[in-house]
Design a protein around this motif. Sequence first.
Motif, PDB file in Angstrom:
ATOM      1  N   ILE A   1      86.225  57.904  52.919  1.00 44.12           N
ATOM      2  CA  ILE A   1      85.754  56.698  51.874  1.00 44.12           C
ATOM      3  C   ILE A   1      87.072  56.101  51.413  1.00 44.12           C
ATOM      4  CG2 ILE A   1      83.969  58.175  51.031  1.00 44.12           C
ATOM      5  CD1 ILE A   1      85.834  59.501  49.018  1.00 44.12           C
ATOM      6  N   THR A   2      87.096  55.242  50.425  1.00 44.75           N
ATOM      7  CA  THR A   2      88.189  54.283  50.030  1.00 44.75           C
ATOM      8  C   THR A   2      88.713  55.158  48.881  1.00 44.75           C
ATOM      9  OG1 THR A   2      86.831  53.243  48.216  1.00 44.75           O
ATOM     10  CG2 THR A   2      86.691  52.146  50.379  1.00 44.75           C
ATOM     11  N   LEU A   3      89.749  54.598  48.422  1.00 46.79           N
ATOM     12  CA  LEU A   3      90.592  55.273  47.007  1.00 46.79           C
ATOM     13  C   LEU A   3      89.806  55.089  45.839  1.00 46.79           C
ATOM     14  CD1 LEU A   3      94.183  53.951  47.559  1.00 46.79           C
ATOM     15  CD2 LEU A   3      93.271  56.288  47.653  1.00 46.79           C
ATOM     16  N   GLY A   4      88.802  54.124  45.803  1.00 47.52           N
ATOM     17  CA  GLY A   4      87.968  53.978  44.660  1.00 47.52           C
ATOM     18  C   GLY A   4      87.021  55.036  44.960  1.00 47.52           C
ATOM     19  N   GLY A   5      86.593  55.468  46.035  1.00 50.16           N
ATOM     20  CA  GLY A   5      85.639  56.440  46.086  1.00 50.16           C
ATOM     21  C   GLY A   5      86.111  58.035  45.502  1.00 50.16           C
TER      22      GLY A   5
ATOM     23  N   GLN B   1      95.344  60.554  51.839  1.00 46.63           N
ATOM     24  CA  GLN B   1      94.922  61.606  52.759  1.00 46.63           C
ATOM     25  C   GLN B   1      93.450  61.944  52.609  1.00 46.63           C
ATOM     26  OE1 GLN B   1      98.355  63.982  51.998  1.00 46.63           O
ATOM     27  NE2 GLN B   1      99.474  63.125  53.980  1.00 46.63           N
ATOM     28  N   ALA B   2      93.367  62.366  51.195  1.00 47.87           N
ATOM     29  CA  ALA B   2      91.795  62.680  50.902  1.00 47.87           C
ATOM     30  C   ALA B   2      90.743  61.796  51.360  1.00 47.87           C
ATOM     31  CB  ALA B   2      91.853  62.966  49.388  1.00 47.87           C
ATOM     32  N   ALA B   3      91.169  60.598  50.905  1.00 51.84           N
ATOM     33  CA  ALA B   3      90.077  59.314  51.177  1.00 51.84           C
ATOM     34  C   ALA B   3      89.777  59.322  52.847  1.00 51.84           C
ATOM     35  CB  ALA B   3      90.724  58.135  50.685  1.00 51.84           C
TER      36      ALA B   3
END
Length: 66
Positions: free
Chosen positions: A22-26, A15-17
């Motif tokens: 952005i991506t989960l990596g971000g 949800q934050a991504a």
Amino acid sequence: MEQQNIRPGYLTAHQAARALGITLGGVRQLVYRGRLTRAGGTQRQPWYAVADVQALAATRAARTVA
């Protein structure tokens, strides 16, 4: 992915991504750099405070406008 019981006022990493565009990596990079702090959950499924994510999103939006 397993459904999490998350408290109101918090977001999952997914949800934050999505909120930040952005991506989960971000999201992981933001945590690593100290720009975003985990507010609960587990190591593999962290939570982030809605207020923190909104503040970061506003900062990112202001930077793109300027």
